[in-house]
Design an enzyme around this catalytic site. Structure first.
Site, PDB file in Angstrom:
ATOM      1  CE1 TYR A 113      -4.411  -1.826   4.726  1.00  0.00           C
ATOM      2  CE2 TYR A 113      -3.736   0.400   4.153  1.00  0.00           C
ATOM      3  CZ  TYR A 113      -4.107  -0.878   3.767  1.00  0.00           C
ATOM      4  OH  TYR A 113      -4.155  -1.195   2.434  1.00  0.00           O
ATOM      5  CB  SER A 152      -0.895   0.006   1.246  1.00  0.00           C
ATOM      6  OG  SER A 152      -1.528   1.253   1.410  1.00  0.00           O
TER       7      SER A 152
END
Length: 322
Positions: free
Chosen positions: A139, A114
């Site tokens: 995350y 990501s």
């Protein structure tokens, strides 16, 4: 779903894994699945990647040639309230993927990282050669952990791994917790939209079809050691083992207010806006340098944001019969 459709169209056999959890609308997941299940070369297995015994059986029985790992607990904001689910899915689950690939001699593992790994970085555009040691959400930390774990397996067991740092993927059939879906739904329902950081945000919005092109091209080119790696001056973007990590984005950041204008134009309604401060764990801007992926696979995004937004709104109206 989009990746599976491309693989099936070119003749690959695909086994799809999902636990169909209720993080968002399960019906949307089932309707995506229904687009794949009629295909003779597609099989679905309901399974959680965090289920260690189930994953061991899966890899032993299937003997996959290649693995594309796109399963994760996603979303920055949800990680503030339910961090344990990120460790279970993104760390323990990824360990099960790595172990399965190792023991069944998978030829290549491609996995979704990501843009969140860039965390507090402010030098634009983000480059794979920059340090990513300052995550600002759990995350992001789990995605950085995935890259570190993959490198370890590439080093210890010679497992070829490639991580793709996704930059704000959007498009038809997308997640309901993403801005495009939330904004479109609210505007069509006559509700105001929440605009964070008072609209002073930039995102490298990347259309799903472009992402899929990059994923499949990456899968087809197996990771290998980088001959330019220098252990005396280690570069975060290089390694002397079969490990690669690439940005995959639109290479063209768009201001949030311009993105909202594209939605308004596609919907045909002006949005009422609630301007809000930057949320914890969020970053004001993302911008992908995609030169490395282009050189490796020929990846080049082709979908302008206005076109992509229009295609999403068209799908949204059709899916919800509006």
């Amino acid at each position: 779903m989009h990746t599976s459709q491309v693989l099936l169209a070119r003749g690959d056999q695909v086994v799809g894994i999902d636990n169909l959890n209720d993080y968002y609308d399960v019906q949307l997941k089932l309707d995506r699945l229904a687009r794949l299940t009629p295909h003779a070369n597609f099989r679905f297995i309901k399974l959680d990647v965090a289920d260690r015994e189930g994953m061991e059986r899966l890899f032993a029985e299937e003997k996959f040639d290649r693995v594309i790992h796109l399963a994760a607990q996603a979303g920055v904001r949800y990680s503030l309230v339910n961090p344990h689910s990120y460790v279970e899915s993104n760390v323990a689950g990824f360990m099960n993927i790595l172990e399965g690939c190792r023991h069944s001699k998978v030829q290549h593992l491609v996995y979704a990282s990501s843009s969140s790994v860039y965390g507090g970085n402010t030098r634009m555009p983000f480059s794979e050669h920059d340090s990513v040691d300052h995550p600002v959400s759990i995350y992001a930390a789990t995605k950085k952990a995935n890259e570190l774990m993959a490198h370890t397996y590439s080093h210890l067991f010679g497992l070829p791994t490639t991580g793709l740092r996704f930059f704000t993927v959007y498009g038809p059939w997308g997640r309901p917790d993403m801005a495009l879906f939330l904004f479109t739904k609210a505007i069509l329902e006559g509700r105001p939209i929440d605009v964070f950081n008072h609209g002073k945000m930039k995102r490298d919005f990347t259309f799903v079809d472009d992402i899929v092109q990059g994923v499949v091209r990456t899968m087809d080119r197996v990771a290998e050691p980088d001959p330019a790696y220098n252990a005396d001056l280690p570069d975060p973007g290089r390694s002397n083992v079969p490990f690669r990590v690439f940005n995959i984005g639109n290479n063209n950041p768009v201001e949030l207010m311009s993105f909202i204008e594209a939605i308004e134009d596609a919907v045909g309604v002006k949005a009422e806006k609630n301007f809000m401060p930057l949320q914890d764990g969020d970053v004001p801007a993302t911008y992908a340098n995609t030169d490395e992926l282009n050189a490796w696979t020929g990846f080049k995004p082709e979908t302008p944001v206005r076109e992509g937004v229009g295609r999403f709104v068209e799908w949204y109206r059709s899916y919800y019969k509006l």
